[in-house]
Scaffold this motif. Structure first.
Motif, PDB file in Angstrom:
ATOM      1  N   LYS A 158       0.819  -1.203   0.000  1.00 33.38           N
ATOM      2  CA  LYS A 158       0.000   0.000   0.000  1.00 33.38           C
ATOM      3  C   LYS A 158       0.852   1.252   0.000  1.00 33.38           C
ATOM      4  N   ASP A 159       2.074   1.108  -0.400  1.00 33.58           N
ATOM      5  CA  ASP A 159       2.965   2.262  -0.458  1.00 33.58           C
ATOM      6  C   ASP A 159       2.360   3.316  -1.361  1.00 33.58           C
ATOM      7  N   SER A 160       2.553   4.532  -0.992  1.00 29.50           N
ATOM      8  CA  SER A 160       2.002   5.577  -1.816  1.00 29.50           C
ATOM      9  C   SER A 160       2.736   6.861  -1.571  1.00 29.50           C
ATOM     10  N   PRO A 208       2.861  10.960  -0.969  1.00 28.90           N
ATOM     11  CA  PRO A 208       1.978  11.777  -0.134  1.00 28.90           C
ATOM     12  C   PRO A 208       0.734  12.155  -0.911  1.00 28.90           C
ATOM     13  N   THR A 209      -0.388  12.000  -0.280  1.00 22.43           N
ATOM     14  CA  THR A 209      -1.608  12.254  -1.012  1.00 22.43           C
ATOM     15  C   THR A 209      -2.262  13.514  -0.513  1.00 22.43           C
TER      16      THR A 209
END
Lengths: 551, 305
Positions: free
Chosen positions: A32-34, A36-37
């Motif tokens: 679930k790496d992502s 910065p949202t």
């Protein structure tokens, strides 16, 4: 022209890929790496981090699939037209080069098939109009693409909003199921019911030959050697939006090695009745005093207090019935309980019990009117003394008929107090100190028993216990309890004699799910002028779901 | 006399009407950092109570009866989810008998919905310690998760109190702007220490470490919820020496003896951190909380390097 078509292709690719991107990323993948949202304005990026329930997910997938199809159609259409245009352009270009190069390049006679093109005269204006047309088309497609993107964005945002306000708890769907994966029927948070199993055992040594005449509780160590105190299976969960259900089924092995099964509790509780009311219905422990509603594994000692065993019964006071409770709309906690239950059976020990008390034989009694039920009102209130200290006070009464004669009633009344200090910097719930005290009195109308030569009289008895538990270090609890009960008339063994008892103990909790307890009981039986010493080693394990603790 | 009585009743009626009209929205948050976010969005239109104390171990909170009263009167319950509250929240909610805050209703918000959860176990086995079946619940230690939670809370506040929706949205915008600025500042501060290896006591800091590019190589607990054993410590000390680990992060409520012993043996530094807003005086809101935390870590790493 080439640039234009490239831009278009890139645009299409972008829209397409963002669709498939969202489409694929909405399923939370194991990684679930992502980056910065931006949760507020994020559209695609936000969407890939949102976890949703299946229905909603499927709905979104459907919508997205529709969109994808639309886009695919558009793409197809677009590509066809693009191809056409490209052909046209190619033709035109060729013509132009031919017309411009015609001077330097003498027409080859071998190029007969192409010669046909030469028939179309290429004029500058015509070429310009075609270019213009194409430009128009470009802007047209641009605006159409923009439109699609906009509607797509707004719909995505809408969906996001929906997802964000969806009240469902996070359900981690780890991809699609494949046949190799094990099918989990009862994992926490994913099943309709929480199941747990609790095993409670004791090893006992005592100077008393018969521990059963010394220990008053049905789940207490009952012999020298080993005792299976309690094997309890608990089922628990929400029945529907209105009720919560719980059942505790007990397996036990008695002294003679016989296994038996006992339904300790099975009840439902209302979740949101109006007027701060709550109903509990089924068969359950009576809300009398502090300790009675607690299951044996939640006790601070290896055995139950003498007064509980004597007045409320070896297995505690419990029966089928209904309980209504009302939470007072005050700023501190105050709750009123009123329980109506059957008054017969061994779980209503001081009431219509088949084994009548005080040496009498039980007479046959039956419920003739409402007053032959067991009624238990209770009030409890709590306040915070300091930030770290809480006190819970209660007063209860239980009244109903007993089995020593017709119109013979029993009344038990009690006061209880629970005090707890817990550090603001508690780690794993330690350190803490609790102090719990109960006092109970019983008024028992004993009927006449001609055979036994006993007359009609009223018996008054009382008893008390007070216990302290000190969680002095993480995982370690030291306890001390004092017990006193007065003597019953017609008593034949310590179960009825006046006596007092002191019980120090030490408990080690390897984890929340297991414990080992060492306890010593010093029994001073005033009624028979004797003392007894007992030592218990108790151990417990808990399997399955993590139950919530009561205060 | 009678008129006076009627007047009195009328006044009482008016007072009760006006008081409900201007009543604040009562929000109960299970932990203080969720409460802090709710306060940022709701400001003076909400009254926020947090159940867990900021200083205590949030896995073990007493289900004190006073919280039943708070939940009974609540318009909203913000639950972290991910089973951090499993040992104490269910009985409180049952006791509260409040329709609004039951799952499925608009007053019940699971803050972790929408969070990219870390460390979700693929299988469950308590021999591996007390592993949270739905994943690591300490997600509020990543500021960008705070943003997601803030958005969720704002949406829900709008749903429950539509009249003040614009107010909440403005607060959200303001909060997010401030947080974004701070976040880039924090990331700038921690950038020189990218990839620094650290040891923590419990698996409390994975979200934090991921956001600020720290590398948690071990925990002092051999398994979640199991206190450090001599064997495990004997394994950790040489490992830390080999890997050059110079920082041990522990929560406020932990015992200090073992971390300090390990630090003394390896030349590392123990940094004691609050893990929830309000754990210390200087961490009274979500942003100052990270200000303090980042400062502590950066100054500890600076002193070492």
């Amino acid at each position: 022209m080439k640039l234009f078509s490239c831009v278009l292709l890139v645009c299409i690719f972008f829209v397409e890929s963002s669709v498939s991107f969202v489409y694929s990323e909405i399923i939370p993948t194991a990684d679930k790496d992502s980056q910065p949202t931006d949760a507020v304005e994020g559209t695609e990026e936000g969407a890939k981090e949102i976890r949703i329930n299946k229905d909603e997910f499927e709905e979104i997938v459907e919508q997205l699939q529709g969109m994808k199809e639309l886009l695919l159609n558009m793409k197809q259409d677009y590509e066809n037209r693009l191809k056409e245009m490209q052909e046209k352009i190619a033709a035109l270009e060729k013509e132009r080069t031919q017309t411009t190069d015609i001077v330097s390049q003498p027409a080859s006679t071998t190029e007969a098939p192409i010669a046909g093109i030469e028939d179309i005269p290429m004029k500058k204006e015509e070429y310009d109009t075609v270019v213009e047309k194409l430009q128009k088309m470009e802007s047209d497609y641009d605006s159409r693409l923009k439109e699609i993107q906009e509607t797509y964005d707004s719909r995505l945002e809408e969906m996001q909003q929906k997802v964000a306000v969806a009240p469902q708890p996070a359900s981690p769907e780890t991809g699609t199921w494949s046949p190799e994966q094990p099918i989990t029927l009862l994992s926490m948070g994913k099943s309709y019911m929480n199941i747990s199993f609790n095993g409670l055992f004791a090893a006992a040594g005592s100077t008393a030959e018969d521990l059963e005449t010394l220990e008053t509780g049905g789940h207490d160590p009952n012999q020298r050697g080993f005792t299976v105190q309690n094997l309890e299976t608990t089922f628990e969960g929400a029945v529907d939006p209105y009720f919560k259900g719980q059942a505790n089924i007990i397996f036990q092995i008695d002294k003679d090695g016989e296994s038996f099964l006992e339904v300790e509790e099975a009840f439902l509780t209302s979740m949101s009745l109006p007027l701060n009311l709550q109903v509990k219905a089924g068969t359950f422990f009576t809300e009398f005093g502090r300790l009675n509603p607690f299951h044996p594994h939640a006790w601070d000692f290896a055995d139950q207090p003498l007064v509980n065993g004597r007045f409320l019964g070896p297995d505690g006071l419990r029966n089928p019935g209904v309980r209504l409770s009302w939470l007072a709309p005050t700023s501190n906690y105050t709750e009123l309980f009123f329980t109506v239950q059957d008054s017969q059976g061994e779980t209503a020990h001081s009431f219509r019990n088949e084994e009548a008390l005080f040496g009498r034989d039980a007479v046959e009694t039956r419920v003739r009117a409402m007053e032959d039920m067991l009624y238990t009102p209770r009030i409890t209130t709590s306040f915070e003394v300091t930030d770290e200290t809480t006190v819970l006070l209660g007063a209860s009464a239980a009244f109903g008929p007993n089995s020593t004669g017709r119109d013979k009633d029993t009344l038990i009344y009690g006061l209880d107090m629970f005090w707890k200090w817990k550090s603001s910097y508690a780690s794993g719930g330690f350190p803490f100190v609790t102090w719990q005290t109960e006092v109970m009195g019983r008024r028992f109308e004993a009927g006449e028993d001609v055979n036994a030569g006993l007359s009609d009289e009223v018996m008054h008895n009382w008893g008390t216990y007070s216990q302290i538990a000190w969680g002095f270090k993480k995982r370690w609890v030291a306890g001390l309890r004092g017990d006193y009960v007065d003597g019953e008339e017609e008593a034949v063994d310590p179960l009825g004699f006046e006596r007092w008892r002191v019980s120090p103990n030490l408990t080690f909790y390897p984890s929340e799910f297991s414990k080992i307890r060492l306890q010593y009981n010093y029994d001073d039986i005033l009624g028979s002028d004797s003392t007894e010493h007992s030592v218990f080693l108790q151990f417990e394990f808990l399997l399955g779901s993590h139950g919530a603790h009561k205060f | 006399m009678k008129i006076k009585y009627q007047l009195f009743l009328f006044l009482l009626f008016v007072i009760s009407c006006t008081s409900t009209a201007y009543a604040k929205l009562h929000i109960v948050a299970t932990t203080p950092d969720l409460g802090a976010i709710a306060r940022e969005i709701g400001k003076d239109k909400v009254e926020v109570t947090s159940i867990a104390k900021p200083t205590e171990d949030p896995h073990f909170v007493d289900a004190k009866p006073s919280f039943i009263v708070k939940l009974n009167k609540a318009d909203m319950l913000i639950d972290g989810g991910l089973h951090l509250e499993i040992g104490w929240l269910p009985n409180l909610v049952t006791g509260a008998r409040n329709q609004k805050i039951l799952p499925g209703n608009s007053g019940y918000l699971v803050a972790s919905a929408g969070i990219p959860v870390l460390e979700t176990p693929t299988s469950l086995d308590r021999a591996m310690g007390d592993v949270h079946p739905l994943g690591n619940p300490h997600f509020m230690l990543d500021p960008s998760n705070g943003k997601i939670v803030a958005t969720q809370i704002c949406n829900r506040l709008c749903q429950n109190d539509a009249a003040n929706c614009d107010y909440y949205k403005d607060n959200l915008k303001d909060f997010v702007t401030r947080l974004d600025q701070k976040l880039s500042a924090w990331q700038k501060m921690t950038e020189p220490f990218r990839g620094t290896k650290i040891v923590t006591y419990h698996k409390t800091f994975p979200y934090f470490a991921k956001r600020f590019n720290l590398n948690v190589v071990e925990t002092l607990e051999p398994k979640p919820g199991i206190p450090p054993s001599p064997a495990h410590i004997n394994h950790i000390i040489p490992m830390m020496k080999n890997e050059g680990v110079k920082l041990i992060l522990i929560e406020q409520f932990r015992e200090r003896k073992i971390p300090e012993f390990v630090a003394a043996q390896t030349g590392a530094k123990v940094v004691i951190l609050p893990i929830m807003v309000g754990g210390l005086k200087e961490t009274d809101d979500y942003l100052t909380f990270f200000d303090y935390t980042i400062n502590q870590i950066v100054s500890a790493l600076n002193a070492k390097s």
